[in-house]
Design a protein around this motif. Structure first.
Motif, PDB file in Angstrom:
ATOM      1  N   GLN A   1      85.525  60.698  42.290  1.00 35.84           N
ATOM      2  CA  GLN A   1      84.953  59.512  41.676  1.00 35.84           C
ATOM      3  C   GLN A   1      85.850  58.343  42.026  1.00 35.84           C
ATOM      4  O   GLN A   1      87.066  58.467  41.969  1.00 35.84           O
ATOM      5  CB  GLN A   1      84.876  59.636  40.151  1.00 35.84           C
ATOM      6  CG  GLN A   1      83.952  60.731  39.681  1.00 35.84           C
ATOM      7  CD  GLN A   1      83.902  60.793  38.171  1.00 35.84           C
ATOM      8  OE1 GLN A   1      84.818  60.394  37.491  1.00 35.84           O
ATOM      9  NE2 GLN A   1      82.815  61.315  37.664  1.00 35.84           N
ATOM     10  N   VAL A   2      85.240  57.209  42.388  1.00 35.73           N
ATOM     11  CA  VAL A   2      86.045  56.040  42.701  1.00 35.73           C
ATOM     12  C   VAL A   2      86.899  55.700  41.489  1.00 35.73           C
ATOM     13  O   VAL A   2      86.393  55.504  40.398  1.00 35.73           O
ATOM     14  CB  VAL A   2      85.152  54.840  43.086  1.00 35.73           C
ATOM     15  CG1 VAL A   2      85.978  53.582  43.226  1.00 35.73           C
ATOM     16  CG2 VAL A   2      84.391  55.138  44.365  1.00 35.73           C
ATOM     17  N   GLY A   3      88.198  55.670  41.697  1.00 38.32           N
ATOM     18  CA  GLY A   3      89.121  55.332  40.621  1.00 38.32           C
ATOM     19  C   GLY A   3      89.363  56.446  39.623  1.00 38.32           C
ATOM     20  O   GLY A   3      90.198  56.323  38.765  1.00 38.32           O
ATOM     21  N   LYS A   4      88.650  57.551  39.712  1.00 38.06           N
ATOM     22  CA  LYS A   4      88.804  58.629  38.735  1.00 38.06           C
ATOM     23  C   LYS A   4      88.767  59.989  39.424  1.00 38.06           C
ATOM     24  O   LYS A   4      88.175  60.921  38.921  1.00 38.06           O
ATOM     25  CB  LYS A   4      87.677  58.570  37.693  1.00 38.06           C
ATOM     26  CG  LYS A   4      87.690  57.324  36.840  1.00 38.06           C
ATOM     27  CD  LYS A   4      86.577  57.377  35.841  1.00 38.06           C
ATOM     28  CE  LYS A   4      86.553  56.116  34.997  1.00 38.06           C
ATOM     29  NZ  LYS A   4      85.458  56.128  34.046  1.00 38.06           N
ATOM     30  N   SER A   5      89.361  60.079  40.581  1.00 40.52           N
ATOM     31  CA  SER A   5      89.314  61.319  41.333  1.00 40.52           C
ATOM     32  C   SER A   5      90.055  62.417  40.592  1.00 40.52           C
ATOM     33  O   SER A   5      91.113  62.192  40.020  1.00 40.52           O
ATOM     34  CB  SER A   5      89.923  61.129  42.718  1.00 40.52           C
ATOM     35  OG  SER A   5      89.841  62.321  43.448  1.00 40.52           O
TER      36      SER A   5
ATOM     37  N   GLY B   1      91.972  62.812  54.481  1.00 33.77           N
ATOM     38  CA  GLY B   1      91.846  62.760  53.031  1.00 33.77           C
ATOM     39  C   GLY B   1      90.724  61.819  52.606  1.00 33.77           C
ATOM     40  O   GLY B   1      90.047  61.203  53.431  1.00 33.77           O
ATOM     41  N   LEU B   2      90.549  61.706  51.320  1.00 33.11           N
ATOM     42  CA  LEU B   2      89.465  60.891  50.771  1.00 33.11           C
ATOM     43  C   LEU B   2      89.777  59.402  50.697  1.00 33.11           C
ATOM     44  O   LEU B   2      88.864  58.582  50.633  1.00 33.11           O
ATOM     45  CB  LEU B   2      89.104  61.387  49.373  1.00 33.11           C
ATOM     46  CG  LEU B   2      88.286  62.654  49.337  1.00 33.11           C
ATOM     47  CD1 LEU B   2      88.226  63.197  47.925  1.00 33.11           C
ATOM     48  CD2 LEU B   2      86.897  62.390  49.863  1.00 33.11           C
TER      49      LEU B   2
ATOM     50  N   ASN C   1      93.866  64.778  44.546  1.00 29.81           N
ATOM     51  CA  ASN C   1      94.708  63.769  45.165  1.00 29.81           C
ATOM     52  C   ASN C   1      94.006  63.229  46.408  1.00 29.81           C
ATOM     53  O   ASN C   1      93.897  63.923  47.411  1.00 29.81           O
ATOM     54  CB  ASN C   1      96.067  64.360  45.527  1.00 29.81           C
ATOM     55  CG  ASN C   1      97.046  63.320  45.979  1.00 29.81           C
ATOM     56  OD1 ASN C   1      96.680  62.337  46.608  1.00 29.81           O
ATOM     57  ND2 ASN C   1      98.300  63.540  45.661  1.00 29.81           N
ATOM     58  N   ILE C   2      93.544  61.986  46.349  1.00 34.44           N
ATOM     59  CA  ILE C   2      92.752  61.409  47.440  1.00 34.44           C
ATOM     60  C   ILE C   2      93.601  61.059  48.656  1.00 34.44           C
ATOM     61  O   ILE C   2      93.059  60.809  49.731  1.00 34.44           O
ATOM     62  CB  ILE C   2      91.973  60.165  46.974  1.00 34.44           C
ATOM     63  CG1 ILE C   2      92.919  59.034  46.565  1.00 34.44           C
ATOM     64  CG2 ILE C   2      90.999  60.527  45.869  1.00 34.44           C
ATOM     65  CD1 ILE C   2      92.231  57.708  46.304  1.00 34.44           C
ATOM     66  N   TYR C   3      94.910  61.048  48.518  1.00 36.47           N
ATOM     67  CA  TYR C   3      95.796  60.639  49.611  1.00 36.47           C
ATOM     68  C   TYR C   3      96.251  61.805  50.484  1.00 36.47           C
ATOM     69  O   TYR C   3      96.968  61.593  51.454  1.00 36.47           O
ATOM     70  CB  TYR C   3      97.005  59.885  49.058  1.00 36.47           C
ATOM     71  CG  TYR C   3      96.596  58.641  48.330  1.00 36.47           C
ATOM     72  CD1 TYR C   3      96.177  57.512  49.025  1.00 36.47           C
ATOM     73  CD2 TYR C   3      96.563  58.606  46.943  1.00 36.47           C
ATOM     74  CE1 TYR C   3      95.757  56.371  48.359  1.00 36.47           C
ATOM     75  CE2 TYR C   3      96.151  57.464  46.271  1.00 36.47           C
ATOM     76  CZ  TYR C   3      95.741  56.358  46.986  1.00 36.47           C
ATOM     77  OH  TYR C   3      95.322  55.241  46.317  1.00 36.47           O
TER      78      TYR C   3
ATOM     79  N   SER D   1      97.059  70.789  46.639  1.00 32.54           N
ATOM     80  CA  SER D   1      97.523  71.910  45.819  1.00 32.54           C
ATOM     81  C   SER D   1      96.454  72.998  45.806  1.00 32.54           C
ATOM     82  O   SER D   1      95.277  72.742  46.121  1.00 32.54           O
ATOM     83  CB  SER D   1      97.797  71.444  44.390  1.00 32.54           C
ATOM     84  OG  SER D   1      96.566  71.109  43.754  1.00 32.54           O
ATOM     85  N   ASP D   2      96.849  74.193  45.439  1.00 34.59           N
ATOM     86  CA  ASP D   2      95.877  75.288  45.324  1.00 34.59           C
ATOM     87  C   ASP D   2      94.792  74.946  44.304  1.00 34.59           C
ATOM     88  O   ASP D   2      93.626  75.290  44.497  1.00 34.59           O
ATOM     89  CB  ASP D   2      96.576  76.593  44.941  1.00 34.59           C
ATOM     90  CG  ASP D   2      97.409  77.156  46.086  1.00 34.59           C
ATOM     91  OD1 ASP D   2      97.194  76.755  47.254  1.00 34.59           O
ATOM     92  OD2 ASP D   2      98.293  77.998  45.811  1.00 34.59           O
TER      93      ASP D   2
END
Length: 129
Positions: free
Chosen positions: A4-8, A46-47, A11-13, A20-21
């Motif tokens: 979600q934009v701003g609420k992922s 990444g996202l 980890n979007i980076y 992570s698993d």
């Protein structure tokens, strides 16, 4: 939602291999019973780059809502097609699809080998006040 934009929730980076698993499990969940050597496709870098492009879209209130798309990713990490599952407006779906089609992906893996697989993009678009 997966992202979600701003609420992922992930980890979007990070690239897929750096997640992570727990994050990988979130991404794998919609695909059912994936085998240990299977992986879903994922944006190669990444996202964050995808979400940054989405943030630059000129969105209005009518564009808010859930966007669910299936992007068929080939064995080279290229988008072949997009299916629209849910969207607030057709223009919104097309704009998001154009960003995803231009995105390079890490291809899915089936039994450890690159394979053609759908990437589920599930996003709640929110327009800032």
């Amino acid at each position: 939602m997966l992202h979600q934009v701003g609420k992922s929730r992930i980890n979007i980076y990070k690239k897929y291999e750096d997640l992570s698993d727990a994050d990988k499990a979130l991404l794998r969940a919609p695909y059912g019973d994936m085998q240990a050597n299977d992986e879903p496709p994922f944006p190669l870098y990444g996202l964050a780059p995808v979400l940054k492009k989405l943030a630059r879209m000129n969105l209005r209130r009518e564009n808010e809502g859930n966007v669910r798309l299936l992007v068929l990713i080939d064995t080279n990490g290229e988008a072949e097609s997009v299916r629209f599952l849910q969207f607030p407006t057709l223009d919104t779906a097309k704009a998001v699809a154009s960003i995803l089609v231009s995105t390079k992906f890490k291809p899915g893996r089936c039994d450890g080998n690159p394979c053609k697989m759908d990437y589920l993009f599930d996003l709640n678009l929110e327009v800032p006040l």
